[in-house]
Design an enzyme around this catalytic site. Structure first.
Site, PDB file in Angstrom:
ATOM      1  N   GLU A  25      -7.467   5.738  14.352  1.00  0.00           N
ATOM      2  CA  GLU A  25      -6.912   4.593  13.602  1.00  0.00           C
ATOM      3  C   GLU A  25      -5.511   5.336  12.981  1.00  0.00           C
ATOM      4  O   GLU A  25      -5.643   6.414  12.417  1.00  0.00           O
ATOM      5  CB  GLU A  25      -7.934   4.364  12.456  1.00  0.00           C
ATOM      6  N   GLU A  50      -3.009   9.432   8.449  1.00  0.00           N
ATOM      7  CA  GLU A  50      -2.493   8.729   7.353  1.00  0.00           C
ATOM      8  C   GLU A  50      -1.655   9.652   6.471  1.00  0.00           C
ATOM      9  O   GLU A  50      -2.021  10.665   5.780  1.00  0.00           O
ATOM     10  CB  GLU A  50      -3.665   7.993   6.309  1.00  0.00           C
ATOM     11  N   ASP A  99       3.063  -1.143   8.221  1.00  0.00           N
ATOM     12  CA  ASP A  99       4.221  -1.671   7.251  1.00  0.00           C
ATOM     13  C   ASP A  99       4.995  -2.612   7.825  1.00  0.00           C
ATOM     14  O   ASP A  99       5.684  -2.237   9.204  1.00  0.00           O
ATOM     15  CB  ASP A  99       4.932  -0.198   6.690  1.00  0.00           C
ATOM     16  N   LYS A 103      13.154  -6.373   6.486  1.00  0.00           N
ATOM     17  CA  LYS A 103      14.498  -6.358   6.646  1.00  0.00           C
ATOM     18  C   LYS A 103      14.910  -5.997   7.850  1.00  0.00           C
ATOM     19  O   LYS A 103      14.661  -5.011   8.405  1.00  0.00           O
ATOM     20  CB  LYS A 103      15.207  -5.524   5.568  1.00  0.00           C
ATOM     21  N   ASP A 135       0.037  -9.437   8.657  1.00  0.00           N
ATOM     22  CA  ASP A 135       0.108 -10.733   7.871  1.00  0.00           C
ATOM     23  C   ASP A 135       1.549 -10.969   7.703  1.00  0.00           C
ATOM     24  O   ASP A 135       1.899 -12.041   7.073  1.00  0.00           O
ATOM     25  CB  ASP A 135      -0.440 -10.633   6.430  1.00  0.00           C
ATOM     26  N   ARG A 174      -8.077  -3.137   2.752  1.00  0.00           N
ATOM     27  CA  ARG A 174      -7.843  -3.414   1.427  1.00  0.00           C
ATOM     28  C   ARG A 174      -6.615  -4.370   1.600  1.00  0.00           C
ATOM     29  O   ARG A 174      -6.199  -5.015   0.472  1.00  0.00           O
ATOM     30  CB  ARG A 174      -7.499  -1.852   0.484  1.00  0.00           C
ATOM     31  N   GLU A 176      -5.736  -6.462   3.841  1.00  0.00           N
ATOM     32  CA  GLU A 176      -6.032  -7.651   4.337  1.00  0.00           C
ATOM     33  C   GLU A 176      -6.454  -8.399   2.825  1.00  0.00           C
ATOM     34  O   GLU A 176      -5.827  -9.542   2.638  1.00  0.00           O
ATOM     35  CB  GLU A 176      -7.026  -7.786   5.324  1.00  0.00           C
TER      36      GLU A 176
HETATM   37  C1  LIG Z   1       0.437  -1.678   4.726  1.00  0.00           C
HETATM   38  S1  LIG Z   1      -0.608  -0.068   4.917  1.00  0.00           S
HETATM   39  C2  LIG Z   1      -2.054  -0.645   5.589  1.00  0.00           C
HETATM   40  C3  LIG Z   1      -3.023   0.163   5.382  1.00  0.00           C
HETATM   41  C4  LIG Z   1      -4.542  -0.070   6.008  1.00  0.00           C
HETATM   42  N1  LIG Z   1      -4.550   0.002   7.459  1.00  0.00           N
HETATM   43  C5  LIG Z   1      -4.903  -1.497   5.766  1.00  0.00           C
HETATM   44  O1  LIG Z   1      -5.215  -2.507   6.117  1.00  0.00           O
HETATM   45  O2  LIG Z   1      -5.298  -1.568   4.215  1.00  0.00           O
HETATM   46  C6  LIG Z   1       0.493   0.706   6.201  1.00  0.00           C
HETATM   47  C7  LIG Z   1      -0.263   2.191   6.312  1.00  0.00           C
HETATM   48  O3  LIG Z   1       0.588   2.926   7.223  1.00  0.00           O
HETATM   49  C8  LIG Z   1       0.680   4.145   6.745  1.00  0.00           C
HETATM   50  N2  LIG Z   1       1.845   4.837   7.553  1.00  0.00           N
HETATM   51  C9  LIG Z   1       3.180   4.405   7.317  1.00  0.00           C
HETATM   52  N3  LIG Z   1       4.008   5.247   8.299  1.00  0.00           N
HETATM   53  C10 LIG Z   1       3.064   5.726   9.119  1.00  0.00           C
HETATM   54  C11 LIG Z   1       3.183   6.758  10.203  1.00  0.00           C
HETATM   55  N4  LIG Z   1       4.334   7.233  10.638  1.00  0.00           N
HETATM   56  N5  LIG Z   1       2.255   7.326  10.857  1.00  0.00           N
HETATM   57  C12 LIG Z   1       0.676   7.027  10.350  1.00  0.00           C
HETATM   58  N6  LIG Z   1       0.736   6.124   9.076  1.00  0.00           N
HETATM   59  C13 LIG Z   1       1.712   5.587   8.577  1.00  0.00           C
HETATM   60  C14 LIG Z   1       1.304   4.053   5.270  1.00  0.00           C
HETATM   61  O4  LIG Z   1       1.086   4.997   4.674  1.00  0.00           O
HETATM   62  C15 LIG Z   1       0.159   2.923   4.937  1.00  0.00           C
HETATM   63  O5  LIG Z   1      -1.018   3.497   4.450  1.00  0.00           O
END
Ligand SMILES: C[S@@+](CC[C@H](N)C(=O)[O-])C[C@H]1O[C@@H](n2cnc3c(N)ncnc32)[C@H](O)[C@@H]1O
Length: 195
Positions: A25, A50, A99, A103, A135, A174, A176
């Site tokens: 994951e 993460e 993420d 932009k 989303d 979370r 979602e």
């Molecule tokens: C929008 S959050 C979604 C978190 C989780 N999957 C959820 O659905 O609740 C995106 C996650 O990707 C992580 N992330 C960002 N860049 C990353 C990278 N290069 N490698 C691994 N994770 C990364 C961020 O720290 C963040 O926790």
């Protein structure tokens, strides 16, 4: 978890020789989904990636509460670990709500893009499943376009419900919950690694 001096990482040794199948994951956030999968699939060794320290702390709490022993964490950005993992080693990969970087000038930061799809294709065994959620409709279209264009993946959807509804073995994250509270409907995309 540490990177070996000479890749690839030995997954069998990482899980003490006790797990035959491995799942990954990427960007697990608070770790709820990661630990749910680990507790429902004790025969699988799960690696969670993460870089956000609060997410790692949260995941450690869930691991302790659930009492699972089949999770290993990589608390850094994904790329270095992905390049050190063995080819064809994973039967399932989750990238849930990466993420969106809405932009235009930030699109190059999006995780799902050609270089990372090549990385995932290398890591996944033939027939393995890639699960991606978003989303953000614009990112969703870019994800779909990138994966439909990639020779290593086939989209598994046969009808609209296949991407509008989350499968039963895919608990909500979370992020979602936040998206739904804000009135946004996620896309749940499943792809098979072609043989
Ligand atoms: C929008 S959050 C979604 C978190 C989780 N999957 C959820 O659905 O609740 C995106 C996650 O990707 C992580 N992330 C960002 N860049 C990353 C990278 N290069 N490698 C691994 N994770 C990364 C961020 O720290 C963040 O926790």
């Amino acid at each position: 978890m540490q990177l070996p001096a000479t890749p690839p990482l030995d997954l069998t040794a990482l899980f003490g020789g006790t797990r035959q199948r491995h799942w990954l994951e990427i960007g697990f956030g608070g770790g709820e989904h990661l630990v749910w999968q680990a507790s429902h699939h004790p025969d699988v060794g799960l690696i969670g990636i993460e870089p956000f320290v609060n997410g790692v702390v949260s995941a450690l709490g869930h691991i302790k509460t659930a009492g699972v022993a089949n999770v290993r964490l990589w608390p850094e950005p994904a790329a270095a670990l992905l390049d050190a993992l063995p080819a064809g080693a994973f039967a399932r990969v989750f990238v849930l709500f990466p993420d969106p970087w809405p932009k235009l000038r930030h699109h190059k930061r999006r995780f799902i893009q050609a270089a990372n799809l090549d990385r995932l294709a290398r890591l996944m065994a033939a027939g393995a499943e890639l699960r991606v959620a978003t989303d953000d409709p614009d990112y969703g279209h870019a994800i779909l376009a990138g994966l439909l264009d990639h020779p290593g993946f086939a989209w598994l959807a046969r009808r609209p419900a296949d991407w509008r509804e989350r499968p039963a073995d895919w608990p909500p994250t979370r992020y979602e919950a936040k998206a739904r509270a804000a009135g946004r409907n996620p896309m749940f995309l499943r792809f098979e690694r072609r043989g």
